[in-house]
Design a protein around this motif. Sequence first.
Motif, PDB file in Angstrom:
ATOM      1  N   LEU A  68       5.170  10.364  -5.155  1.00  0.00           N
ATOM      2  CA  LEU A  68       5.470   9.016  -4.680  1.00  0.00           C
ATOM      3  C   LEU A  68       6.305   9.086  -3.405  1.00  0.00           C
ATOM      4  CD1 LEU A  68       4.867   6.126  -5.679  1.00  0.00           C
ATOM      5  CD2 LEU A  68       7.133   6.112  -6.668  1.00  0.00           C
ATOM      6  N   THR A  69       7.217  10.039  -3.353  1.00  0.00           N
ATOM      7  CA  THR A  69       8.063  10.227  -2.164  1.00  0.00           C
ATOM      8  C   THR A  69       7.221  10.572  -0.947  1.00  0.00           C
ATOM      9  OG1 THR A  69       9.882  10.983  -3.559  1.00  0.00           O
ATOM     10  CG2 THR A  69       9.998  11.550  -1.224  1.00  0.00           C
ATOM     11  N   GLU A  70       6.280  11.471  -1.113  1.00  0.00           N
ATOM     12  CA  GLU A  70       5.411  11.863  -0.002  1.00  0.00           C
ATOM     13  C   GLU A  70       4.565  10.681   0.473  1.00  0.00           C
ATOM     14  OE1 GLU A  70       1.993  15.202   1.048  1.00  0.00           O
ATOM     15  OE2 GLU A  70       2.960  15.229  -0.910  1.00  0.00           O
ATOM     16  N   LEU A  71       4.029   9.905  -0.478  1.00  0.00           N
ATOM     17  CA  LEU A  71       3.230   8.742  -0.113  1.00  0.00           C
ATOM     18  C   LEU A  71       4.085   7.727   0.649  1.00  0.00           C
ATOM     19  CD1 LEU A  71       0.565   7.159  -0.258  1.00  0.00           C
ATOM     20  CD2 LEU A  71       1.360   6.218  -2.439  1.00  0.00           C
ATOM     21  N   ALA A  72       5.287   7.494   0.174  1.00  0.00           N
ATOM     22  CA  ALA A  72       6.189   6.545   0.834  1.00  0.00           C
ATOM     23  C   ALA A  72       6.449   6.959   2.275  1.00  0.00           C
ATOM     24  CB  ALA A  72       7.498   6.442   0.063  1.00  0.00           C
TER      25      ALA A  72
ATOM     26  N   VAL B   2       3.164   6.457   4.373  1.00  0.00           N
ATOM     27  CA  VAL B   2       2.766   5.063   4.551  1.00  0.00           C
ATOM     28  C   VAL B   2       3.829   4.265   5.309  1.00  0.00           C
ATOM     29  CG1 VAL B   2       2.187   2.929   3.304  1.00  0.00           C
ATOM     30  CG2 VAL B   2       1.265   5.104   2.523  1.00  0.00           C
ATOM     31  N   GLY B   3       5.086   4.686   5.185  1.00  0.00           N
ATOM     32  CA  GLY B   3       6.156   3.976   5.864  1.00  0.00           C
ATOM     33  C   GLY B   3       6.723   2.822   5.062  1.00  0.00           C
ATOM     34  N   VAL B   4       6.719   2.962   3.742  1.00  0.00           N
ATOM     35  CA  VAL B   4       7.340   1.969   2.864  1.00  0.00           C
ATOM     36  C   VAL B   4       8.365   2.684   1.992  1.00  0.00           C
ATOM     37  CG1 VAL B   4       5.333   0.447   2.817  1.00  0.00           C
ATOM     38  CG2 VAL B   4       5.570   2.182   1.068  1.00  0.00           C
ATOM     39  N   THR B   5       9.220   1.910   1.353  1.00  0.00           N
ATOM     40  CA  THR B   5      10.247   2.537   0.537  1.00  0.00           C
ATOM     41  C   THR B   5       9.671   3.007  -0.800  1.00  0.00           C
ATOM     42  OG1 THR B   5      10.908   0.496  -0.573  1.00  0.00           O
ATOM     43  CG2 THR B   5      12.004   1.011   1.524  1.00  0.00           C
TER      44      THR B   5
ATOM     45  N   ARG C 152       1.111  -6.628   0.635  1.00  0.00           N
ATOM     46  CA  ARG C 152       0.514  -6.945   1.926  1.00  0.00           C
ATOM     47  C   ARG C 152      -0.768  -6.149   2.107  1.00  0.00           C
ATOM     48  NH1 ARG C 152       5.666  -7.158   6.042  1.00  0.00           N
ATOM     49  NH2 ARG C 152       6.709  -8.831   4.911  1.00  0.00           N
ATOM     50  N   PHE C 153      -1.738  -6.799   2.734  1.00  0.00           N
ATOM     51  CA  PHE C 153      -2.996  -6.108   2.999  1.00  0.00           C
ATOM     52  C   PHE C 153      -2.767  -4.871   3.852  1.00  0.00           C
ATOM     53  CE2 PHE C 153      -5.064 -10.332   2.181  1.00  0.00           C
ATOM     54  CZ  PHE C 153      -5.731  -9.927   1.041  1.00  0.00           C
ATOM     55  N   SER C 154      -1.856  -4.952   4.799  1.00  0.00           N
ATOM     56  CA  SER C 154      -1.596  -3.798   5.664  1.00  0.00           C
ATOM     57  C   SER C 154      -1.037  -2.623   4.862  1.00  0.00           C
ATOM     58  CB  SER C 154      -0.640  -4.174   6.796  1.00  0.00           C
ATOM     59  OG  SER C 154       0.586  -4.657   6.277  1.00  0.00           O
ATOM     60  N   THR C 155      -0.188  -2.917   3.877  1.00  0.00           N
ATOM     61  CA  THR C 155       0.365  -1.858   3.026  1.00  0.00           C
ATOM     62  C   THR C 155      -0.716  -1.278   2.133  1.00  0.00           C
ATOM     63  OG1 THR C 155       2.526  -2.929   3.031  1.00  0.00           O
ATOM     64  CG2 THR C 155       2.107  -1.323   1.281  1.00  0.00           C
ATOM     65  N   LEU C 156      -1.525  -2.135   1.549  1.00  0.00           N
ATOM     66  CA  LEU C 156      -2.613  -1.683   0.685  1.00  0.00           C
ATOM     67  C   LEU C 156      -3.604  -0.826   1.473  1.00  0.00           C
ATOM     68  CD1 LEU C 156      -3.788  -1.799  -2.149  1.00  0.00           C
ATOM     69  CD2 LEU C 156      -4.932  -3.926  -1.510  1.00  0.00           C
ATOM     70  N   THR C 157      -3.914  -1.253   2.670  1.00  0.00           N
ATOM     71  CA  THR C 157      -4.822  -0.490   3.533  1.00  0.00           C
ATOM     72  C   THR C 157      -4.235   0.880   3.860  1.00  0.00           C
ATOM     73  OG1 THR C 157      -5.721  -2.511   4.498  1.00  0.00           O
ATOM     74  CG2 THR C 157      -6.016  -0.485   5.762  1.00  0.00           C
ATOM     75  N   ALA C 158      -2.950   0.918   4.193  1.00  0.00           N
ATOM     76  CA  ALA C 158      -2.297   2.190   4.528  1.00  0.00           C
ATOM     77  C   ALA C 158      -2.278   3.134   3.328  1.00  0.00           C
ATOM     78  CB  ALA C 158      -0.881   1.938   5.029  1.00  0.00           C
TER      79      ALA C 158
ATOM     80  N   THR D 135      -4.266   6.679   3.278  1.00  0.00           N
ATOM     81  CA  THR D 135      -3.504   7.905   3.036  1.00  0.00           C
ATOM     82  C   THR D 135      -4.051   8.665   1.840  1.00  0.00           C
ATOM     83  OG1 THR D 135      -1.522   6.902   3.973  1.00  0.00           O
ATOM     84  CG2 THR D 135      -1.196   8.817   2.556  1.00  0.00           C
ATOM     85  N   LEU D 136      -4.443   7.937   0.795  1.00  0.00           N
ATOM     86  CA  LEU D 136      -4.943   8.577  -0.422  1.00  0.00           C
ATOM     87  C   LEU D 136      -6.456   8.784  -0.398  1.00  0.00           C
ATOM     88  CD1 LEU D 136      -2.830   6.689  -3.106  1.00  0.00           C
ATOM     89  CD2 LEU D 136      -2.512   9.022  -2.268  1.00  0.00           C
ATOM     90  N   ASP D 137      -7.110   8.339   0.681  1.00  0.00           N
ATOM     91  CA  ASP D 137      -8.566   8.441   0.805  1.00  0.00           C
ATOM     92  C   ASP D 137      -9.249   7.850  -0.423  1.00  0.00           C
ATOM     93  OD1 ASP D 137     -10.970   9.064   2.048  1.00  0.00           O
ATOM     94  OD2 ASP D 137     -11.089  11.026   1.066  1.00  0.00           O
TER      95      ASP D 137
END
Length: 65
Positions: free
Chosen positions: A16-20, A23-26, A42-48, A52-54
């Motif tokens: 989870l830390t690596e994904l955060a 993606v640039g979220v906490t 947010r759609f932008s967060t979901l898209t990111a 990232t996870l393909d």
Amino acid sequence: MVCTLDDVLRERGMTLTELAERVGVTIANLSVLKNNRAKAIRFSTLTAICETLDCDVGDLLRIRG
């Protein structure tokens, strides 16, 4: 809706830390999503996250049934 982020992370061998970081979220915000406590995303967060996870949105969010 049920979030399967934990399963997708495990399949990708990512924390989870690596994904955060990628993606640039906490971590706290991702944790809320992962634990099915999020009221919105947010759609932008979901898209990111998906980029990232393909994966697709359907891999992360499922309708309870």
